[in-house]
Scaffold this motif. Structure first.
Motif, PDB file in Angstrom:
ATOM      1  N   THR A  59     110.972  78.650  -6.110  1.00 17.77           N
ATOM      2  CA  THR A  59     110.689  79.019  -4.738  1.00 17.77           C
ATOM      3  C   THR A  59     110.086  80.132  -4.296  1.00 17.77           C
ATOM      4  OG1 THR A  59     112.917  80.013  -4.708  1.00 17.77           O
ATOM      5  CG2 THR A  59     112.820  77.660  -4.111  1.00 17.77           C
ATOM      6  N   ASN A  60     109.965  81.031  -5.368  1.00 15.70           N
ATOM      7  CA  ASN A  60     108.961  82.419  -4.982  1.00 15.70           C
ATOM      8  C   ASN A  60     108.669  82.947  -6.184  1.00 15.70           C
ATOM      9  OD1 ASN A  60     111.179  84.333  -6.150  1.00 15.70           O
ATOM     10  ND2 ASN A  60     112.351  83.264  -4.277  1.00 15.70           N
ATOM     11  N   VAL A  61     107.739  83.827  -6.109  1.00 16.82           N
ATOM     12  CA  VAL A  61     107.086  84.360  -7.198  1.00 16.82           C
ATOM     13  C   VAL A  61     106.976  86.044  -6.990  1.00 16.82           C
ATOM     14  CG1 VAL A  61     104.769  83.789  -6.496  1.00 16.82           C
ATOM     15  CG2 VAL A  61     105.223  84.236  -8.815  1.00 16.82           C
ATOM     16  N   THR A  62     106.736  86.849  -7.910  1.00 15.75           N
ATOM     17  CA  THR A  62     106.330  88.219  -7.848  1.00 15.75           C
ATOM     18  C   THR A  62     105.288  88.590  -8.177  1.00 15.75           C
ATOM     19  OG1 THR A  62     108.933  88.862  -7.290  1.00 15.75           O
ATOM     20  CG2 THR A  62     107.339  90.759  -7.980  1.00 15.75           C
ATOM     21  N   ILE A  63     104.449  89.398  -7.413  1.00 19.05           N
ATOM     22  CA  ILE A  63     102.939  89.675  -7.886  1.00 19.05           C
ATOM     23  C   ILE A  63     103.127  91.391  -8.276  1.00 19.05           C
ATOM     24  CG2 ILE A  63     100.507  89.894  -7.671  1.00 19.05           C
ATOM     25  CD1 ILE A  63     101.290  87.521  -5.579  1.00 19.05           C
ATOM     26  N   PRO A  64     102.983  91.863  -9.332  1.00 18.64           N
ATOM     27  CA  PRO A  64     102.704  93.428  -9.759  1.00 18.64           C
ATOM     28  C   PRO A  64     101.691  94.161  -9.006  1.00 18.64           C
ATOM     29  CG  PRO A  64     103.129  92.153 -11.787  1.00 18.64           C
ATOM     30  CD  PRO A  64     102.753  90.980 -10.684  1.00 18.64           C
ATOM     31  N   PRO A  65     101.682  95.221  -8.455  1.00 20.67           N
ATOM     32  CA  PRO A  65     100.607  95.902  -7.950  1.00 20.67           C
ATOM     33  C   PRO A  65      99.360  95.933  -8.738  1.00 20.67           C
ATOM     34  CG  PRO A  65     102.264  97.287  -8.474  1.00 20.67           C
ATOM     35  CD  PRO A  65     102.940  96.182  -8.735  1.00 20.67           C
ATOM     36  N   GLY A  66      98.323  95.901  -8.471  1.00 21.19           N
ATOM     37  CA  GLY A  66      97.238  96.206  -9.085  1.00 21.19           C
ATOM     38  C   GLY A  66      96.418  94.976 -10.124  1.00 21.19           C
ATOM     39  N   VAL A  67      97.461  93.839 -10.062  1.00 19.67           N
ATOM     40  CA  VAL A  67      96.767  92.975 -11.159  1.00 19.67           C
ATOM     41  C   VAL A  67      95.646  92.013 -10.552  1.00 19.67           C
ATOM     42  CG1 VAL A  67      98.802  92.583 -12.383  1.00 19.67           C
ATOM     43  CG2 VAL A  67      98.469  91.127 -10.413  1.00 19.67           C
ATOM     44  N   VAL A  68      95.560  91.958  -9.334  1.00 23.42           N
ATOM     45  CA  VAL A  68      94.371  91.216  -8.659  1.00 23.42           C
ATOM     46  C   VAL A  68      93.982  91.932  -7.360  1.00 23.42           C
ATOM     47  CG1 VAL A  68      94.668  88.886  -9.461  1.00 23.42           C
ATOM     48  CG2 VAL A  68      95.925  89.571  -7.266  1.00 23.42           C
ATOM     49  N   LYS A  69      92.806  91.500  -6.964  1.00 25.78           N
ATOM     50  CA  LYS A  69      92.292  91.955  -5.601  1.00 25.78           C
ATOM     51  C   LYS A  69      91.893  90.756  -4.872  1.00 25.78           C
ATOM     52  CE  LYS A  69      87.621  93.244  -7.181  1.00 25.78           C
ATOM     53  NZ  LYS A  69      87.744  92.642  -8.799  1.00 25.78           N
ATOM     54  N   THR A  70      91.682  90.935  -3.526  1.00 25.97           N
ATOM     55  CA  THR A  70      91.357  89.847  -2.564  1.00 25.97           C
ATOM     56  C   THR A  70      89.853  89.300  -2.974  1.00 25.97           C
ATOM     57  OG1 THR A  70      92.417  91.038  -0.677  1.00 25.97           O
ATOM     58  CG2 THR A  70      90.847  89.400   0.028  1.00 25.97           C
ATOM     59  N   GLY A  71      90.166  87.949  -3.141  1.00 25.88           N
ATOM     60  CA  GLY A  71      88.793  87.246  -3.602  1.00 25.88           C
ATOM     61  C   GLY A  71      88.871  86.745  -4.836  1.00 25.88           C
ATOM     62  N   ASP A  72      89.735  87.533  -5.753  1.00 27.02           N
ATOM     63  CA  ASP A  72      89.843  87.181  -7.162  1.00 27.02           C
ATOM     64  C   ASP A  72      89.781  85.779  -7.322  1.00 27.02           C
ATOM     65  OD1 ASP A  72      89.162  89.516  -7.914  1.00 27.02           O
ATOM     66  OD2 ASP A  72      90.725  90.368  -8.859  1.00 27.02           O
ATOM     67  N   ASN A  73      89.341  85.151  -8.370  1.00 26.66           N
ATOM     68  CA  ASN A  73      89.730  83.757  -9.159  1.00 26.66           C
ATOM     69  C   ASN A  73      89.472  82.625  -8.322  1.00 26.66           C
ATOM     70  OD1 ASN A  73      90.518  85.081 -11.715  1.00 26.66           O
ATOM     71  ND2 ASN A  73      92.495  85.776 -10.595  1.00 26.66           N
ATOM     72  N   ARG A  74      88.658  82.686  -7.237  1.00 22.40           N
ATOM     73  CA  ARG A  74      88.193  81.779  -6.187  1.00 22.40           C
ATOM     74  C   ARG A  74      86.808  81.466  -6.476  1.00 22.40           C
ATOM     75  NH1 ARG A  74      87.640  82.825   0.185  1.00 22.40           N
ATOM     76  NH2 ARG A  74      86.576  84.509  -0.793  1.00 22.40           N
ATOM     77  N   ARG A  75      86.514  80.052  -6.493  1.00 22.30           N
ATOM     78  CA  ARG A  75      85.173  79.521  -6.468  1.00 22.30           C
ATOM     79  C   ARG A  75      84.706  78.996  -5.230  1.00 22.30           C
ATOM     80  NH1 ARG A  75      86.898  75.513 -11.372  1.00 22.30           N
ATOM     81  NH2 ARG A  75      86.999  76.885 -13.084  1.00 22.30           N
ATOM     82  N   LEU A  76      83.529  79.462  -4.758  1.00 26.91           N
ATOM     83  CA  LEU A  76      83.361  79.175  -3.314  1.00 26.91           C
ATOM     84  C   LEU A  76      82.425  77.751  -3.359  1.00 26.91           C
ATOM     85  CD1 LEU A  76      81.891  82.695  -2.385  1.00 26.91           C
ATOM     86  CD2 LEU A  76      84.099  81.734  -1.776  1.00 26.91           C
ATOM     87  N   ARG A  77      82.668  77.228  -2.105  1.00 25.41           N
ATOM     88  CA  ARG A  77      81.896  75.873  -1.852  1.00 25.41           C
ATOM     89  C   ARG A  77      80.348  76.255  -2.167  1.00 25.41           C
ATOM     90  NH1 ARG A  77      82.346  72.139   3.433  1.00 25.41           N
ATOM     91  NH2 ARG A  77      80.491  70.854   3.083  1.00 25.41           N
ATOM     92  N   GLY A  78      79.605  75.467  -2.759  1.00 21.48           N
ATOM     93  CA  GLY A  78      78.227  75.672  -3.231  1.00 21.48           C
ATOM     94  C   GLY A  78      77.910  76.414  -3.877  1.00 21.48           C
ATOM     95  N   GLU A  79      78.902  77.435  -4.706  1.00 18.91           N
ATOM     96  CA  GLU A  79      78.671  78.442  -5.609  1.00 18.91           C
ATOM     97  C   GLU A  79      77.731  77.851  -6.519  1.00 18.91           C
ATOM     98  OE1 GLU A  79      81.625  81.411  -6.577  1.00 18.91           O
ATOM     99  OE2 GLU A  79      81.776  80.079  -8.365  1.00 18.91           O
ATOM    100  N   ASP A  80      77.831  76.767  -7.094  1.00 15.05           N
ATOM    101  CA  ASP A  80      77.047  76.454  -8.349  1.00 15.05           C
ATOM    102  C   ASP A  80      75.748  75.736  -7.782  1.00 15.05           C
ATOM    103  OD1 ASP A  80      75.947  75.451 -10.629  1.00 15.05           O
ATOM    104  OD2 ASP A  80      77.379  73.677 -11.017  1.00 15.05           O
ATOM    105  N   LEU A  81      75.694  75.053  -6.745  1.00 14.74           N
ATOM    106  CA  LEU A  81      74.516  74.340  -5.971  1.00 14.74           C
ATOM    107  C   LEU A  81      74.962  74.194  -4.520  1.00 14.74           C
ATOM    108  CD1 LEU A  81      73.033  71.881  -8.407  1.00 14.74           C
ATOM    109  CD2 LEU A  81      71.932  73.787  -7.415  1.00 14.74           C
ATOM    110  N   ALA A  82      74.012  74.835  -3.625  1.00  4.16           N
ATOM    111  CA  ALA A  82      73.940  74.395  -2.379  1.00  4.16           C
ATOM    112  C   ALA A  82      73.307  73.199  -1.762  1.00  4.16           C
ATOM    113  CB  ALA A  82      73.834  75.664  -1.503  1.00  4.16           C
ATOM    114  N   ALA A  83      73.759  72.328  -0.917  1.00  2.00           N
ATOM    115  CA  ALA A  83      73.021  71.075  -0.476  1.00  2.00           C
ATOM    116  C   ALA A  83      71.711  71.674   0.224  1.00  2.00           C
ATOM    117  CB  ALA A  83      73.893  70.373   0.685  1.00  2.00           C
TER     118      ALA A  83
END
Length: 428
Positions: free
Chosen positions: A138-162
């Motif tokens: 039901t829940n999870v705890t994230i220690p401070p400093g392990v990630v920052k905003t935007g980490d580990n996200r692949r963006l749409r069209g990142e490999d190839l854009a239409a």
């Protein structure tokens, strides 16, 4: 516009001398004289490996088609991270690859997510599961400093854009290119038709494998090295065997080769003192020049274009010595054939290495010495030559893993000097 003659090409060179031609000048003449073969066919994707792409491949879709997770972990809002204190979030759903979640994630919430799963609405960050603490259903705890905003996200069209080019015309297709086109849903690929290359050896002393070896005769190895080198280029090959030093047989061979191929490669018959009618037949059938190139090995060479019964083919008359055949093929014929195939200009890549010993060399010619490249204890590249560099010692090419290229203006090399090196891997 009519195709330029060899005289047209060489007339632009104020210092042109066919009896003392630098390597770079010979390469430039060949490059300016040869034109690509323009004929396109479509092949199944799996059959396109090693072929030359005939048209740009433009992506019709975004790859990936949506923002997705690069890790197994928890998708969340980056704004919820506390830089100084642990952040505890409520788990509201689980997202799997191929099946996202419809729920929008609000402040204080997260989604358990698998690699490749679409990012839930409202999420911009993924916390890898190994960076979390006290995770429950039901829940999870994230220690401070392990990630920052935007980490580990692949963006749409990142490999190839239409609408963007994925692969450009002229590319020789590699395994990664086949996979890239598969990711775009492409089943058939436009490629240049295969270049047709015919080759034969000349000389009364040559015998084919399986024939008895008479006194003074040798087995013809050149056709086998040429076969291997041409196979690596991915051309269609026509092996015409050994042609005796007979004017009628030679003319018949040249005409047949010309009428059935785009390019002809011969070995032997272009050196001083060899049968003059070989050169006469070459010259009679078309626009052919005979060079003495400032190089070692491989000084004599014929180049041009011949015609018979309305068909024409480019001609590369290589020397007869086994090592000279390989050197002249790689440093003259190879680039010309690639250009005919419609491939991008792909000059042979040279590395630099430290010479382990001295190498004698006179300025004023280019030398190609067979070498063995290795690394020392510090990881530095070093090279030594294989010993005797005679142009008939084919064993030295088999032992070597590289060619030491000593440039036209270069003099003798001292132990410890840097030299240019061409690796054989992927080439021979």
């Amino acid at each position: 516009m009519p195709h330029p003659t060899l005289s047209d090409v060489t007339s632009c060179l104020s210092d042109y001398d066919p009896n003392a031609l630098p390597v770079a000048q010979a390469q430039a003449i060949i490059r300016d004289f040869v034109t690509p073969i323009r004929s396109v066919e479509k092949v199944a994707l799996r059959s396109a490996l090693g072929r030359v792409l005939a048209q740009d491949i433009v992506s019709a879709i975004d790859v990936p088609a949506h923002d997705n997770s690069a890790m197994d972990g928890y998708a969340m809002r980056g704004a919820d991270l506390d830089g100084a204190q642990p952040t505890t979030l409520n788990i509201i759903a689980t997202a799997y690859a191929g099946a996202g979640v419809e729920t929008k994630v609000a402040a204080g919430e997260c989604v358990r997510i698998m690699t490749g799963a679409p990012m839930p609405a409202g999420c911009d960050t993924v916390v890898p599961q190994e960076f979390t603490q006290a995770a429950t259903s039901t829940n999870v705890t994230i220690p401070p400093g392990v990630v920052k905003t935007g980490d580990n996200r692949r963006l749409r069209g990142e490999d190839l854009a239409a609408g963007k080019p994925a692969l450009l015309q002229g590319r020789i297709l590699r395994p990664a290119d086949i996979g890239l086109m598969a990711s775009l849903g492409i089943a058939e690929v436009p490629v240049q038709r295969r270049l047709r290359v015919t080759f034969f050896s000349t000389g009364d002393e040559l015998r084919s494998i399986g024939e008895p070896l008479d006194p003074g005769c040798v087995y013809d190895s050149n056709r086998y090295t040429l076969y291997g080198m041409l196979t690596r280029l991915g051309v269609d090959i026509i092996d015409m065997g050994v042609v005796r030093d007979d004017p009628a047989l030679l003319e018949q061979a040249f005409r047949s080769a010309c009428e059935n191929a785009d390019a002809i490669i011969t070995s032997g018959g272009v050196s001083v003192g060899e049968a003059d009618y070989t050169k006469q037949i070459m010259a009679t059938l078309g626009d052919v020049t005979f060079w003495k190139i400032g190089m070692r090995p491989g000084r004599p060479m014929a180049f041009g274009k011949i015609a018979s019964n309305g068909r024409s083919a480019y001609l590369f008359g290589l020397p007869g010595n086994p090592v000279a055949v390989m050197v002249t093929f790689y440093f003259f014929a190879r680039d010309a054939l690639l250009r005919m195939m419609g491939a991008d200009n792909t000059p042979l890549p040279l590395l630099q290495a430290v010479s382990e010993g001295p190498i004698r060399k006179k300025p004023g010619r280019t030398e190609y010495q067979r070498g063995i490249l290795s690394t020392d204890a510090s990881g530095r590249r070093q090279v030594r030559i294989t010993g005797s560099q005679g142009s008939g010692i084919l064993r030295s090419m088999s032992e070597a893993n590289c060619m030491v290229v000593l440039q036209h203006e270069q003099g003798s090399v001292k132990a410890g000097d840097l030299v240019d090196v061409l690796m054989f891997e992927g080439l021979v």
